[in-house]
Motif scaffolding. Sequence first.
Motif, mmCIF file in Angstrom:
data_model
loop_
_atom_site.group_PDB
_atom_site.id
_atom_site.type_symbol
_atom_site.label_atom_id
_atom_site.label_comp_id
_atom_site.label_asym_id
_atom_site.label_seq_id
_atom_site.Cartn_x
_atom_site.Cartn_y
_atom_site.Cartn_z
ATOM 1 N N ILE A 52 0.841 -1.196 0.000
ATOM 2 C CA ILE A 52 0.000 0.000 0.000
ATOM 3 C C ILE A 52 0.877 1.247 0.000
ATOM 4 O O ILE A 52 0.636 2.188 -0.760
ATOM 5 C CB ILE A 52 -0.959 -0.001 1.211
ATOM 6 N N PHE A 56 1.082 4.136 -2.875
ATOM 7 C CA PHE A 56 0.947 5.571 -2.649
ATOM 8 C C PHE A 56 2.131 6.319 -3.264
ATOM 9 O O PHE A 56 1.953 7.343 -3.926
ATOM 10 C CB PHE A 56 0.886 5.895 -1.158
ATOM 11 N N GLN A 109 3.381 11.514 4.145
ATOM 12 C CA GLN A 109 3.644 10.089 3.946
ATOM 13 C C GLN A 109 4.889 9.677 4.725
ATOM 14 O O GLN A 109 4.930 8.607 5.331
ATOM 15 C CB GLN A 109 3.811 9.790 2.451
ATOM 16 N N ILE A 135 -3.545 7.217 8.161
ATOM 17 C CA ILE A 135 -3.750 6.552 6.871
ATOM 18 C C ILE A 135 -5.023 7.071 6.208
ATOM 19 O O ILE A 135 -5.029 7.382 5.007
ATOM 20 C CB ILE A 135 -3.819 5.015 7.054
ATOM 21 N N ASN A 136 -6.119 7.175 6.958
ATOM 22 C CA ASN A 136 -7.387 7.647 6.385
ATOM 23 C C ASN A 136 -7.263 9.076 5.864
ATOM 24 O O ASN A 136 -7.765 9.387 4.779
ATOM 25 C CB ASN A 136 -8.513 7.549 7.412
ATOM 26 N N GLN A 138 -4.540 10.524 4.893
ATOM 27 C CA GLN A 138 -3.666 10.495 3.717
ATOM 28 C C GLN A 138 -4.433 10.016 2.487
ATOM 29 O O GLN A 138 -4.232 10.526 1.390
ATOM 30 C CB GLN A 138 -2.445 9.603 3.973
ATOM 31 N N ASN A 139 -5.305 9.050 2.684
ATOM 32 C CA ASN A 139 -6.146 8.571 1.573
ATOM 33 C C ASN A 139 -6.985 9.708 1.009
ATOM 34 O O ASN A 139 -7.068 9.889 -0.211
ATOM 35 C CB ASN A 139 -7.068 7.441 2.027
ATOM 36 N N SER A 142 -4.785 12.275 -0.796
ATOM 37 C CA SER A 142 -4.350 11.757 -2.098
ATOM 38 C C SER A 142 -5.505 11.770 -3.090
ATOM 39 O O SER A 142 -5.315 12.120 -4.259
ATOM 40 C CB SER A 142 -3.804 10.337 -1.957
ATOM 41 N N LEU A 143 -6.682 11.396 -2.635
ATOM 42 C CA LEU A 143 -7.855 11.430 -3.508
ATOM 43 C C LEU A 143 -8.115 12.850 -3.998
ATOM 44 O O LEU A 143 -8.418 13.071 -5.174
ATOM 45 C CB LEU A 143 -9.084 10.876 -2.777
#
Length: 163
Positions: A52, A56, A109, A135-136, A138-139, A142-143
């Motif tokens: 994962i 990323f 990151q 992590i959430n 960062q998701n 990134s989105l």
Amino acid sequence: MKESNETNRILQRILEILTKNEARIEVNEMTAEGDKLIQKAEDEGDEASKKIQSTFDRIHDKLFTINGILVASFFGLGKFPIENPIVNLWLAIIPIAVLGYLVFLEQRQMEIYRHASQRMNWNLDTDVAKYGKMINRQNLRSLFAIVVTFSLFIYLAIKVITY
């Protein structure tokens, strides 16, 4: 007769000890098998986490490249043709800002990697939840970068096609 009873009693005791020993061996085998399964699950979890994280990194690298191309495109199309440019030159600020945002994403990151590297020292009550939140977030970040980059690309493509 007395010797026969004594022998039977000794044999019965030996049988009980062997039965207990066999049960202990079975429990040890089952425990070892369970430990192997747990270790395998932990290893698979670690491997998935590494995949994962590398995904990323690859996505962010591609976004850097695409945004670099968008910056050059906005600058080029902001000057071409000279009398009536295809796009406003000031719009080049948007992909430049996205590049800055991607640098911010890379820094975040790195913080996630740093936090994960200290896993052996984690307080299970707080650090596991903190890692999940990192992590959430960062998701979502990134989105957002993906959506903005894709939108800029679509905007630029439409401007070029309709020119």
